[in-house]
Every structure is written in C-alpha cells, then in structure tokens.
Design an enzyme around this catalytic site. Structure first.
Site, short mmCIF file in Angstrom:
data_model
loop_
_atom_site.label_atom_id
_atom_site.label_comp_id
_atom_site.label_asym_id
_atom_site.label_seq_id
_atom_site.Cartn_x
_atom_site.Cartn_y
_atom_site.Cartn_z
N CYS A 66 0.71 -1.47 0.51
CA CYS A 66 0.31 0.05 -0.16
C CYS A 66 0.86 1.20 0.29
CB CYS A 66 -0.84 0.10 0.83
SG CYS A 66 -1.56 1.56 1.16
N CYS A 106 0.28 3.98 2.64
CA CYS A 106 0.81 3.09 4.53
C CYS A 106 2.58 3.47 3.75
CB CYS A 106 0.46 1.89 3.87
SG CYS A 106 -0.92 1.18 3.87
#
Length: 151
Positions: free
Chosen positions: A69, A72
């Site tokens: 991600c 993230c």
C-alpha cells in the site's frame, strides 16, 4: 498506595506493573530488562495485538497497514514521528493487515491505512487514510479527550 498500571513490554510481551507515581520514561521490563518505551512503534502479529489491547492500561494506537500500500508506506515515517511525541502516554503498534486477516475482519477494516485508537480493550476512535505526524498526534489527543468526556 495507588494501583499500578499494567504495561505490556514491546520486546518480550510480558505484562509489567508500573506504579502510577513512577515516571514511565525510564521504565524497563522486569523480564527482559529492555526499555518499556523506545519512541518507536512496535510491529505486532494477531497474538501480540490482542495481548497489548487487552492488557495495557494506557491507550493503544494501531496503524493497520500493508507493505504493498503506497499511502501506508508514505505514512510509516509519520507514524514513527508520532510515536516519539505520544509515548509513554500511548502505546503505538503497527499491524500488517495481510498477516492479520482475523483482526482486519473483526474490526471491519475496509481501507488502509487505518488508525484504531483502543482503550480498555475496546475501540474508541478510528481514522482511515494517510496522515502526517502532527495530524496523527492531534487526532489521537482529541480522540482521547472526547472519550474521557463521554465516560
């Protein structure tokens, strides 16, 4: 004499009892002798997540993330900086959602990164999406204040 706070060691997972009147900054684990707080988030699996959430008398802030991600990964250094400001009032954990599907399912995590703020074994606030360090700290402190006002 006041009741001691329970703090889970980030290194070995043992539950330590820390007197309320003792400053937690320099505290060391009674089992492994490592510092209780390092100013860094702790990477946890499902078992360690459950142990920290159930046994810490301080609030726990969890970054639910995944290595694939992009947002993230962008937020990771911000969460690291937030740990330096929030510890020892709050324990910060990083939980890889790919390795913790039961936790992700239990908390209905539908997007990552997601921050879960836990106290007393229950979720008190949630925030989805990447944030900078200042926003993480401000959101955490505001959420803790709101939850105290409603108890």
């Amino acid at each position: 004499m006041s009741t001691p706070r329970q703090i889970v060691c980030g290194s070995c997972g043992r539950i330590n009892r820390l007197p309320v009147e003792r400053a937690p900054e320099g505290a060391r684990c009674g089992a492994c002798h490592q510092p209780m707080f390092t100013g860094h988030p702790i990477e946890v699996n499902e078992e360690a997540f459950s142990r920290h959430v159930a046994n810490n008398d301080i609030p726990v802030l969890v970054d639910v993330w995944a290595p694939w991600c992009g947002p993230c990964r962008a937020m990771a250094p911000m969460f690291e900086r937030a740990a330096q400001q929030l510890e020892p009032k709050v324990r910060l954990l990083k939980l890889n959602s790919d390795n913790a599907p039961a936790i992700s399912s239990r908390f209905n995590i539908s997007g990552i990164p997601t921050l879960l703020l836990m106290r007393g074994g229950r979720e008190i606030a949630r925030q989805a999406g990447a944030m900078d360090a200042r926003s993480i700290v401000a959101w955490t402190e505001a959420s803790l204040t709101r939850s105290r006002d409603h108890t």
